[in-house]
Design a protein around this motif. Structure first.
Motif: not given
Length: 457
Positions: A34-36, A76-81, A85-89, A133-135
């Motif tokens: 999760r991202e707080g 800045v893009y994956v931070s919105r999705h 992000y989880k799939l790409l990471d 944060g993870w992202i």
């Protein structure tokens, strides 16, 4: 239908089982993540495209904060999705594991090699990547690492004299651009690619083959110059000196190198990160198997014992040896205020002793000069990638995530030692079993820690 059966049989081979296990663990990690609201991605990066175009945002960052334009364009893009992000990471972690295996190429027991690599990756504490944060952390550290190692699979094939398909080079180029956009990874890739270039050209004397590496060296050099010339990096440095390390401008080159070395070695032997302990344990066991002298075995045990005491018994050590523990905890660099006190030199001497014992043990264990030089230069590049943080005022602010590249070089060196000394393990099955059991215990501990870190908000 027959093709599907053939593919299924291939993917379920013994050598691929470690990757399925790794994929499952990473899937659980990413499902729990999760991202707080206070992370860098949530309070800053995800909102930038609401206020600026991507071009305007990157222009502002280039002049005011950072040279990581390629990385931040993705960030800045994956931070919105979050799901994207989880799939790409997850994919980047899988790319990292598979690429490390590809770097090793064909081995005597590929299943064992893959289990060792996967195990070492999972022993790395996931919690060290969650500080900002993870992202933000993974896009700046894990993604460059995974793509950089992917590029090195091609370099490894060239070193082995294997043919690299033309379409792979097309994939390597954008991977190199992203990976080298991170300062530490840029230095690591330049160091490894440069050494491989010189090795192929002057040792193997294969002038035509070495041309394959030229595009990656040029990209690395271009990124390095871009990093050095970026006005945003200079502006950020000045701001962070004022915020975090006001005395930084008083440090000379020796002070900065000393700061980076002392801080790095302290973390290796006392942070609780089991990767370094696993490496020293493997090295010591190999010394015991190859050398029969008391002095050689004693020297190999010094890094193991010091790391074990400070990692597993740190509280007890602090209680019974309070004065010594306070000196190590203070961890001061030698400067104009404390150079007259003998205890000021203790941390540096202790860390240097550990490092020298490791190098001497590697020399005893290596079966050839090529093996020793591989381990030496790989560890030297990894160590330099963290020691260079002493030249940045953010050395303490960046926390433990800046150790990632050093720990990966340690993991690869440990895996290489296990692979190269297959004969010793077969001749001493009890020693091999003991190392396997120790590794399994460390893996279980690390997995529990990873689940706890991934589920924390």
């Amino acid at each position: 239908m027959e093709r599907l059966k053939t593919l299924f049989k291939k993917l379920t081979k013994k050598e691929y089982l470690p990757f399925w296990f790794f994929a499952g663990v990473q899937l659980i990690y990413h499902w729990m993540m999760r991202e707080g609201p206070g992370t860098d991605a949530m309070w800053f990066f995800r909102n930038q495209l609401d206020a600026y175009s991507l071009k305007d945002y990157l222009t502002i960052r280039y002049h005011g904060w950072s040279s990581r334009l390629v990385i931040e364009a993705a960030l800045v893009y994956v931070s919105r999705h979050m799901r994207l992000y989880k799939l790409l990471d997850w994919g980047m972690w899988m790319l990292l594991a598979c690429s490390l295996s590809a770097v090793f190429g064909k081995t005597k027991d590929k299943a064992r090699t893959n289990w060792v690599l996967v195990g070492l990756l999972l022993i790395y504490p996931l919690a060290e990547l969650g500080g900002a944060g993870w992202i933000a952390t993974t896009t700046n550290y894990i993604w460059p690492l995974a793509l950089g190692v992917f590029v090195l699979t091609g370099t490894a094939r060239v070193l082995r004299g294997e043919r690299v398909a033309w379409w792979m080079h097309i994939l390597y180029l954008p991977a190199m651009i992203y990976a080298a956009n991170a300062e530490q990874m840029c230095a690591v890739l330049l160091g490894i690619e440069g050494l491989c270039f010189l090795w192929i050209l002057f040792v193997k004397k294969q002038g035509k083959q070495v041309l394959v590496l030229v595009p990656y060296l040029l990209i690395g050099l271009a990124e390095f110059l871009f990093i050095m010339k970026c006005p945003g990096n200079a502006a950020r440095k000045n701001e962070e000196i004022a915020n975090y390390l006001q005395n930084y401008e008083m440090y000379n080159l020796v002070d900065k190198a000393d700061l980076g070395f002392v801080d790095t070695m302290k973390h290796l032997i006392s942070s609780g990160n089991l990767l370094f302990f696993a490496f020293t344990l493997v090295l010591a066991v190999l010394v015991f198997l190859r050398m029969k002298g008391f002095m050689e075995r004693f020297v190999s045990l010094i890094p193991v014992c010091i790391t074990a005491v400070l990692t597993f018994f740190g509280d007890s050590f602090s209680e019974h040896y309070a004065k010594l523990a306070s000196v190590l905890e203070k961890n001061e660099i030698i400067n104009g205020y404390n150079y007259v006190w003998g205890y000021s030199y203790l941390p540096f001497v202790l860390y240097l002793l550990v490092l020298l014992c490791i190098l001497v043990s590697l020399a005893w264990v290596a079966g050839s000069w090529e093996e020793f030089l591989f381990c030496f230069f790989l560890l030297a590049i990894g160590l330099a990638s963290r020691v260079v943080m002493g030249f940045s005022p953010t050395i303490f602010v960046s926390e433990s995530r800046t150790f990632l590249y050093l720990y990966m070089t340690i993991a690869v060196t440990a895996a290489a030692l296990i692979e190269w000394h297959d004969t010793e393990w077969k001749e001493h099955p009890k020693a091999a079993q003991a190392i396997g059991l120790a590794g399994a215990c460390m893996l279980v501990i690390s997995l529990f820690g990873g689940f706890m870190a991934a589920s924390a908000i």
